[in-house]
Write an enzyme that holds these catalytic residues in place. Structure first.
Site, PDB file in Angstrom:
ATOM      1  N   ASP A 333      -7.985  64.752  74.443  1.00 30.82           N
ATOM      2  CA  ASP A 333      -8.459  63.406  74.780  1.00 30.82           C
ATOM      3  C   ASP A 333      -9.148  63.476  76.147  1.00 30.82           C
ATOM      4  OD1 ASP A 333      -6.493  63.726  76.685  1.00 30.82           O
ATOM      5  OD2 ASP A 333      -5.367  61.924  76.158  1.00 30.82           O
ATOM      6  N   ASP A 335      -8.883  61.577  79.923  1.00 33.82           N
ATOM      7  CA  ASP A 335      -8.039  60.674  80.704  1.00 33.82           C
ATOM      8  C   ASP A 335      -8.770  60.226  81.967  1.00 33.82           C
ATOM      9  OD1 ASP A 335      -5.431  61.349  79.170  1.00 33.82           O
ATOM     10  OD2 ASP A 335      -6.130  63.316  79.837  1.00 33.82           O
ATOM     11  N   ASP A 423      -7.878  57.741  77.317  1.00 30.10           N
ATOM     12  CA  ASP A 423      -6.814  56.988  78.000  1.00 30.10           C
ATOM     13  C   ASP A 423      -7.362  56.457  79.311  1.00 30.10           C
ATOM     14  OD1 ASP A 423      -5.046  57.670  76.016  1.00 30.10           O
ATOM     15  OD2 ASP A 423      -3.968  59.179  77.184  1.00 30.10           O
TER      16      ASP A 423
HETATM   17  N1  DCT Z   1       0.980  61.987  81.806  1.00 28.86           N
HETATM   18  C1  DCT Z   1       1.850  61.240  82.524  1.00 28.86           C
HETATM   19  N2  DCT Z   1       2.515  60.234  81.926  1.00 28.86           N
HETATM   20  C2  DCT Z   1       2.288  59.979  80.631  1.00 28.86           C
HETATM   21  C3  DCT Z   1       1.377  60.725  79.892  1.00 28.86           C
HETATM   22  C4  DCT Z   1       0.720  61.741  80.524  1.00 28.86           C
HETATM   23  O1  DCT Z   1       2.049  61.476  83.699  1.00 28.86           O
HETATM   24  N3  DCT Z   1       2.953  59.017  80.079  1.00 28.86           N
HETATM   25  C5  DCT Z   1       0.296  63.074  82.461  1.00 28.86           C
HETATM   26  C6  DCT Z   1       0.715  64.437  82.026  1.00 28.86           C
HETATM   27  C7  DCT Z   1      -0.537  65.138  81.639  1.00 28.86           C
HETATM   28  C8  DCT Z   1      -1.653  64.152  81.893  1.00 28.86           C
HETATM   29  O2  DCT Z   1      -1.052  62.929  82.175  1.00 28.86           O
HETATM   30  C9  DCT Z   1      -2.604  64.028  80.766  1.00 28.86           C
HETATM   31  O3  DCT Z   1      -1.915  63.985  79.524  1.00 28.86           O
HETATM   32  P1  DCT Z   1      -2.518  64.707  78.262  1.00 28.86           P
HETATM   33  O4  DCT Z   1      -3.859  64.178  77.991  1.00 28.86           O
HETATM   34  O5  DCT Z   1      -1.525  64.618  77.181  1.00 28.86           O
HETATM   35  O6  DCT Z   1      -2.548  66.215  78.722  1.00 28.86           O
HETATM   36  P2  DCT Z   1      -3.760  67.119  79.159  1.00 28.86           P
HETATM   37  O7  DCT Z   1      -3.232  68.043  80.165  1.00 28.86           O
HETATM   38  O8  DCT Z   1      -4.916  66.288  79.544  1.00 28.86           O
HETATM   39  O9  DCT Z   1      -4.049  67.926  77.857  1.00 28.86           O
HETATM   40  P3  DCT Z   1      -5.234  67.753  76.796  1.00 28.86           P
HETATM   41  O10 DCT Z   1      -6.295  68.638  77.280  1.00 28.86           O
HETATM   42  O11 DCT Z   1      -4.679  68.203  75.508  1.00 28.86           O
HETATM   43  O12 DCT Z   1      -5.631  66.317  76.770  1.00 28.86           O
HETATM   44 MG    MG Z   2      -5.800  64.822  78.285  1.00 30.43          MG
END
Ligand code: DCT
Ligand code: MG
Length: 498
Positions: A333, A335, A423
């Protein structure tokens, strides 16, 4: 000369330990951490020697932990000392130097740590090998936040295996093994080269018997029978398939599995299952959102979000976080954090951004969560999976022509867009640095919390940092401020791929 009257001593009172100034000292020798054994030495001499060493730029630990590299004792019988050390539950004991005070005094005299010679060592009676260990290949901290972990992973052959084993343990709700495999993955990712044999791992923490056994098998045969078994396990395969759908967590996946379903077709055919809004969208856009998002696509999405945000609030801050901020080329995703310098103004921003995405016909799915952030409820003592900031989980349409370098589509695929999971999180400005650190993520951040708690008596989460000793919140404008509060060297986002 007047003498004070001599009072009869009824009870021998313990002399209060002499105190020495505790001001900050410059650390000059970062690879040496001394622990002075109080037994026989006495607390006031220990306190004096600690102060002396610190003024000369040495690090001296108050407590014996795996961070310690040099244990120094005075007049302790070797057998007793070693028995005591073995009972401390240290995983790094095999690589620690256990030394007589002579090493310490010589080092103080020289103003630097002198090299350890056999005459300095306190030999364990039953020790087969001398206390001068074969120099460990790598000295690694047990905390990910004290390691630099870039995207270059020299030990993928092991970490891929551990990631599967961790996931399998998680799906079986075996927290202990799951954590052990995750910690092993994390530490191996930080090593500067590939592990060629098990003896390379002397001095590397977080690797227990189970993990070493898996590595040994991989070193010998190129694969792990444990991993093969997991990959052929029907339950694991099915749960992995079901949880790959947006909105389907382990509990739902387990329920479907128990009903006997093994494929999406079987799930869809089951009239008794009520898919929620998120799961319906998850299936509808499955092909797109189960496919990795590239950095070029993330950047294109960044431009869309930024344009919209700045058309609403020109001074707003938009930051790409998550894996892409850590330098990943692909992610599941994208963020973003949004905030405004004016505290409170961020509250209305997210809804306006969502409305604009809708207006531009880019919004395919939206789950908006109001803020449950309450400053008076901080600090939070329990670990919470989700922070309290206002946020939304979206599926957004991205047109091919907005992606730099274009998009390669299969012959016959005439679509000119794809769906992407996005997100958006909107913390207040005062909490922005903490939110940025948290959402930049990876295991790194989890270990930073653990480090804060165990080593600094502080509570860190996505909202704030609380010093339990001083009973105050420590403010931070930047991530650098947070690292400084924790007395840690700053680790760049691209070094946090733990
Ligand atoms: N995070 C957080 N609280 C949450 C969800 C996520 O603090 N409730 C943090 C942990 C990792 C970061 O945000 C981003 O989450 P992901 O998108 O799931 O992880 P990513 O490292 O960006 O991995 P991906 O490349 O798969 O998106
Ligand atoms: Mg991510």
């Amino acid at each position: 000369m007047l003498h004070a009257p001599v009072l009869p001593i009824v009870k021998k009172r313990r002399r209060p330990a002499e105190t020495h100034p505790q001001g900050p000292h410059e650390v000059r020798y970062r690879d040496v951490t001394i622990y002075l054994v109080e037994k026989k030495m006495g607390s006031s001499r220990r306190s004096f020697l600690t102060h002396l060493a610190k003024t000369k730029g040495f690090q001296v630990a108050d407590n014996l932990s795996d961070e310690v590299t040099h244990v120094v004792a005075e007049d302790n019988p070797a057998g007793e000392l070693w028995e005591w050390l073995r009972g401390r539950g240290l995983s790094n004991l095999p690589t620690m130097r256990v030394l007589d005070i002579t090493w310490f005094t010589e080092s103080m005299g020289a103003g630097r740590p002198v090299s350890v010679e056999t005459r300095h060592c306190i030999q364990s009676c039953s020790l087969v090998k001398p206390c001068l260990p074969t120099a460990p290949k790598w000295i690694v901290s047990q905390y990910a936040c004290q390691r630099r972990t870039t995207m270059t992973n020299h030990n993928k052959i092991f970490t891929d295996a551990f990631e599967i084993l961790a996931e399998h343990s998680e799906l079986n709700e075996n927290e202990g093994p799951c954590l052990a495999f995750m910690r092993a993955t994390s530490v191996l990712k930080s090593l500067p080269a590939a592990v060629r044999c098990l003896s390379d791992l002397e001095g590397v923490p977080c690797l227990g018997d189970q993990t070493r056994a898996v590595m040994e098998e991989i070193l010998e045969s190129g694969s792990s029978s444990k991993v093969e078994t997991v990959l052929n396990d029907d339950r694991y395969r099915t749960l992995k398939l079901f949880t790959s759908v947006f909105g389907v967590g382990p509990k739902t996946a387990e329920r479907w599995y128990r009903k006997g379903h093994r494929t999406f077709e079987e799930v869809h055919a089951d009239q008794s299952l009520n898919l929620n809004k998120m799961q319906t969208a998850g299936f509808l856009y499955y092909e797109d959102i189960s496919r990795a998002v590239s950095k070029a696509e993330a950047d294109a999405m960044g431009r869309i979000v930024e344009d919209i945000v700045h058309s609403i609030a020109p001074d707003a801050i938009v930051a790409l976080t998550g894996g892409f901020r850590r330098g990943k080329e692909f992610g599941h995703d994208v963020d973003f954090l949004l905030t405004t310098p004016e505290n409170g103004k961020e509250a209305g921003l997210l809804i306006q951004v969502i409305d604009e995405l809708k207006y531009q016909e880019l919004l395919l799915y939206c789950d908006h969560q109001e803020s449950t952030f309450d400053v008076s409820k901080l600090p939070s003592r329990k670990f919470e999976a989700m922070d309290h900031f206002q946020k939304c989980f979206l599926i957004v349409r991205l047109q091919d022509e907005l992606v730099e370098g274009g998009v390669r589509r299969e012959a016959g695929d005439h679509r000119r867009w794809r769906a992407i999971r996005v997100d958006l999180v909107a913390p207040p400005f005062a909490n922005y640095a903490f939110a940025l650190l948290g959402w930049t993520g990876s295991r790194f951040e989890r270990d930073l919390r653990r480090f804060s708690h165990h080593e600094r008596n502080m509570l860190l989460d996505n909202h704030a940092l609380f010093d339990k000793t001083k009973k105050t919140f420590l403010t931070a404008k930047t991530e650098e401020d947070i690292f400084a509060h924790l007395g840690l060297e700053f680790i760049e986002p691209w070094e946090r791929n733990a």
